[in-house]
Design a protein around this motif. Structure first.
Motif, PDB file in Angstrom:
ATOM      1  N   ALA A 177       0.818  -1.217   0.000  1.00 52.95           N
ATOM      2  CA  ALA A 177       0.000   0.000   0.000  1.00 52.95           C
ATOM      3  C   ALA A 177       0.850   1.264   0.000  1.00 52.95           C
ATOM      4  N   LYS A 231      -7.382   3.874  -7.402  1.00 52.89           N
ATOM      5  CA  LYS A 231      -7.088   2.863  -6.386  1.00 52.89           C
ATOM      6  C   LYS A 231      -5.726   3.114  -5.742  1.00 52.89           C
ATOM      7  N   GLU A 251      -5.193   4.288  -1.854  1.00 53.23           N
ATOM      8  CA  GLU A 251      -4.467   3.414  -0.941  1.00 53.23           C
ATOM      9  C   GLU A 251      -3.184   4.065  -0.438  1.00 53.23           C
ATOM     10  N   VAL A 281     -11.625   4.209   0.831  1.00 53.52           N
ATOM     11  CA  VAL A 281     -11.161   2.991   0.164  1.00 53.52           C
ATOM     12  C   VAL A 281     -12.239   1.916   0.182  1.00 53.52           C
TER      13      VAL A 281
END
Length: 370
Positions: free
Chosen positions: A110, A155, A159, A314
């Motif tokens: 991440a 995404k 993240e 998220v």
């Protein structure tokens, strides 16, 4: 502008190495000894290559960074390219950048903070250091080919900021200028570090020969000059408001001190709103991103306390993505400017790529390798 034909500019003319650039010329031999070669512009004896007729290749003369603390270099050992930044040492910026580049943070999937390859201690000026990073590109150049490619971008940045927040770090300037892409693999030839649509030697333009779907890329959060790291017991913090790249957050003018974590959420929501949903003007508006509107609306609420935190962002985003069909994800990203004259022209190569990728079972949401 170049000089008039037949004239030779004075030494102080545009194109000379001046101001903050002198720092790099003064350090070139030291950097070369450490394995980093600066561009010819910063080598000994270089002068602007003026000619009677201005040649396009001479435009390298004008390629300087707006920030004198930024420089690019070639790694002598393998010919790869890096970016250097001169920062104060010690400083919170240096501490945060290095901390995210150390283990175990570095290996966390991440973690989308730009990796620090090396920290160089300035031998001439006490209290300064140079951090070495990969040479990156603007996150949206080249343009996104499909909705799925943009979803991969969302995404990663979601993240990445979530990872920072979980480690009690507020970026405080996670705007479009501070999110970049490792996009060298999309090009056959190296691009110029500043004029990134040109070849490195300025002999012509560069075009990507494959898309992000064909070769997934990784995005990075950069520039921790305004970032702050807190102890868990210090949250939520109250910090004086700052004015970074995006000055539209309502709390910037509404209060003297605020919690910077919800402001990070606003910056990401506003980036998607401006760059993907509404556009900066009518011609840059993109179609097909209406599925992000409810989440983005909540992320940019006027009251920071009403915004979702990054964990919630998220979670909701993943739910949204699960509801998108493969057909939707493989749809071409269309700007209003593409319609109507060029829409059909751009669609032909897109459909050909799309059919090939479906046959090869290439995922519609590209996932970069670690």
């Amino acid at each position: 502008m170049p000089p008039e034909i037949g004239s030779r500019p004075p030494r102080s003319a545009v194109g000379e190495v001046t101001g903050g650039e002198l720092f790099w010329t003064n350090h070139r031999e030291w950097l070369q000894g450490l394995g980093y070669l600066l561009r010819p512009r910063y080598q000994e004896g270089w002068t602007p290559p003026w000619t009677r007729v201005f040649d396009a290749i001479d435009q390298e003369t004008y390629q300087t960074y707006g920030h004198s603390g930024i420089m690019d270099a070639t790694v002598i050992a393998d010919g790869s390219f890096v970016t250097m930044k001169r920062i104060q040492s010690p400083s919170q910026e240096l501490d945060i950048a290095v901390w995210f580049s150390n283990e175990p943070q570095r290996s966390d999937p991440a973690n989308y903070c730009v990796p620090i390859l090396q920290v160089l201690t300035d031998p001439k000026e006490e209290g300064w250091a140079i951090i070495v990073m990969p040479l990156l590109r603007a996150y949206d150049k080249p343009r996104f080919d499909t909705i799925g490619e943009a979803v991969a971008f969302f995404k990663q940045i979601f993240e990445g900021v979530q990872f920072m927040h979980r480690n009690n770090v507020a970026h405080r300037d996670c705007t479009s200028t501070n999110i970049m892409m490792d996009g060298a693999s999309l090009y056959r030839v190296p691009f110029h570090p500043i004029s990134q649509d040109r070849k490195r030697d300025f002999s012509g333009s560069v075009r990507p020969y494959r898309t992000r779907t064909e070769h997934p890329v990784k995005y990075y959060l950069i520039d921790f000059g305004l970032s702050r790291r807190y102890k868990p017991e210090e949250r939520p913090p109250l910090e004086p408001t700052i004015r970074g790249g995006d000055r539209s957050a309502p709390e910037i003018d509404a209060c003297e001190a605020c919690d910077p974590f919800p402001t990070d959420v606003y910056y990401l929501g506003n980036l998607i709103r401006r760059d993907f949903i509404e556009g900066w003007d009518i011609t840059s508006q993109k179609f097909g991103f209406e599925f992000m509107q409810p989440l983005v609306t909540d992320m940019v609420q006027t009251d920071p306390s009403q915004r979702p935190d990054m964990d919630e962002v998220v979670r909701r985003f993943n739910e949204i993505v699960r509801g998108l069909s493969s057909w939707k994800l493989r749809t071409r990203v269309v700007k209003r400017a593409d319609i109507p004259m060029l829409g059909f022209y751009y669609s032909i190569p897109h459909w050909l790529r799309r059919i090939k990728l479906i046959i090869r079972r290439v995922p519609p949401i590209p996932v970069p390798s670690r």
